[in-house]
Design an enzyme around this catalytic site. Structure first.
Site, PDB file in Angstrom:
ATOM      1  N   ASP A 235       1.148  -1.101  -0.146  1.00 53.40           N
ATOM      2  CA  ASP A 235       0.399   0.804   0.119  1.00 53.40           C
ATOM      3  C   ASP A 235       0.961   1.203  -0.160  1.00 53.40           C
ATOM      4  O   ASP A 235       0.394   2.930   0.098  1.00 53.40           O
ATOM      5  CB  ASP A 235      -0.461  -0.157   1.406  1.00 53.40           C
ATOM      6  N   SER A 256      -7.929   5.151   0.147  1.00 54.80           N
ATOM      7  CA  SER A 256      -7.955   4.217  -0.867  1.00 54.80           C
ATOM      8  C   SER A 256      -9.277   3.856  -0.192  1.00 54.80           C
ATOM      9  O   SER A 256      -9.891   3.297   0.809  1.00 54.80           O
ATOM     10  CB  SER A 256      -7.102   2.755  -0.132  1.00 54.80           C
ATOM     11  N   GLN A 306      -5.402  -1.530  -6.920  1.00 54.82           N
ATOM     12  CA  GLN A 306      -5.977  -0.653  -5.452  1.00 54.82           C
ATOM     13  C   GLN A 306      -6.372   0.535  -6.345  1.00 54.82           C
ATOM     14  O   GLN A 306      -6.287   1.254  -7.277  1.00 54.82           O
ATOM     15  CB  GLN A 306      -5.186  -0.142  -5.045  1.00 54.82           C
TER      16      GLN A 306
END
Length: 320
Positions: A235, A256, A306
């Site tokens: 991430d 996110s 993502q």
């Protein structure tokens, strides 16, 4: 009096054990970030190590901790092959996170676990992780790893910043921002393949490559642990890839929305891996980014994707 061979050997072994157990040599990702406290059956509590300047919990920490909780509910023969997460609320860095595991399904070769990360009585993330018993297959292929300089030939982000700070022409406001980055205790090391220019903003392709590894030693432990560390790492700096073509804009708000990972091959998260990030699409105040983690020997270890919110502001507009 000279020591006997057996006594000397025992002292060497004891010294090696003390060396290995020294806290500052072991990765903080293992000793702290991913070391969950068990409260009850399938219920865990996680604490925080590094909090971004946004003062919201780092999404990779929540994903990594959720995977730790899920992995503790399956046998040693099963290894994670995919996870799918939704970020529901911003994480509060002032309180711990509770992780509640639901043993959704136990099959003969696949098991599924659902994990809910909870703060203040509400879920901040939901995660489904699927575990698989490895099976041989005649069907094997992968993309080719990008050709890039090896990590030994590149500088870390910290070294690049120190080089910029030594330039007398760097503006004070830029120095303040760079010093804030240096002050952050991020538990991973990064070596950009194409280092950013901290002073000039140029249009770039929505793609970046950097070598990454966990700080400290993890060792050849359970592969589940390395997957949890990779979930943490995945991430970091992923969503900002979508902003690279727009140097005149900065993210006024970013977060996110969902995060997915697929684990393909074994790897060591405390050894350098090439993280290839690219954004195939952005629009509607959202951006999609895909990532691939490569071992140094060219084996594709992990893929991820993502989508996130990107509300941008033009920094060149007049304030009048």
């Amino acid at each position: 009096m000279a020591e006997s061979g057996a006594e000397l050997k025992r002292e060497v072994i004891d010294a090696a054990a003390r060396f290995a157990d020294t806290p500052d040599l072991r990765s903080v990702l293992v000793t702290s970030v991913l070391n969950l406290e068990k409260l009850e059956y399938d219920l865990y509590r996680g604490k925080h190590h590094w909090v971004p300047r946004s003062q919201r919990l780092f999404g990779g920490q929540i994903v990594g901790q959720a995977l730790v909780a899920a992995a503790r509910s399956v046998t040693d023969q099963l290894h994670v092959h995919s996870l799918h997460c939704y970020f529901l609320r911003a994480g509060d860095p002032k309180v711990p996170v509770l992780y509640q595991v639901d043993r959704t399904r136990d099959g003969r070769s696949f098991c599924v676990r659902s994990v809910k990360a909870i703060q203040h009585g509400q879920p901040i993330l939901t995660c489904q992780a699927s575990f698989h018993m490895s099976q041989p297959s005649p069907l094997e292929h992968q993309f080719t790893m990008p050709s890039v300089p090896p990590p030994d030939a590149l500088l870390t982000v910290e070294e690049l910043i120190q080089r910029h700070l030594s330039d007398p022409n760097v503006a004070d406001v830029t120095k303040q921002g760079l010093n804030k980055i240096l002050a952050e205790e991020v538990p991973i090391e990064i070596k950009p393949v194409n280092p950013p220019d901290f002073r000039r903003h140029v249009v770039m392709e929505p793609k970046k490559l950097f070598w990454v590894r966990a700080k400290g030693h993890i060792g050849e432990e359970d592969m589940k642990l390395h997957c949890c560390v990779a979930a943490y790492v995945s991430d970091y700096s992923l969503l900002p890839t979508a902003l690279l073509p727009y140097p005149k804009y900065r993210a006024q708000f970013s977060a996110s929305l969902d995060h997915a990972m697929w684990f393909h091959n074994t790897f060591r998260a405390d050894q350098w891996m090439l993280y290839e990030c690219e954004s195939p699409w952005a629009g509607g105040s959202r951006g999609l980014v895909q990532g691939r983690m490569w071992r140094q020997d060219g084996v594709l270890a992990v893929s991820c994707a993502q989508e996130g919110v990107l509300r941008a502001k033009n920094t060149t507009q007049s304030k009048l």
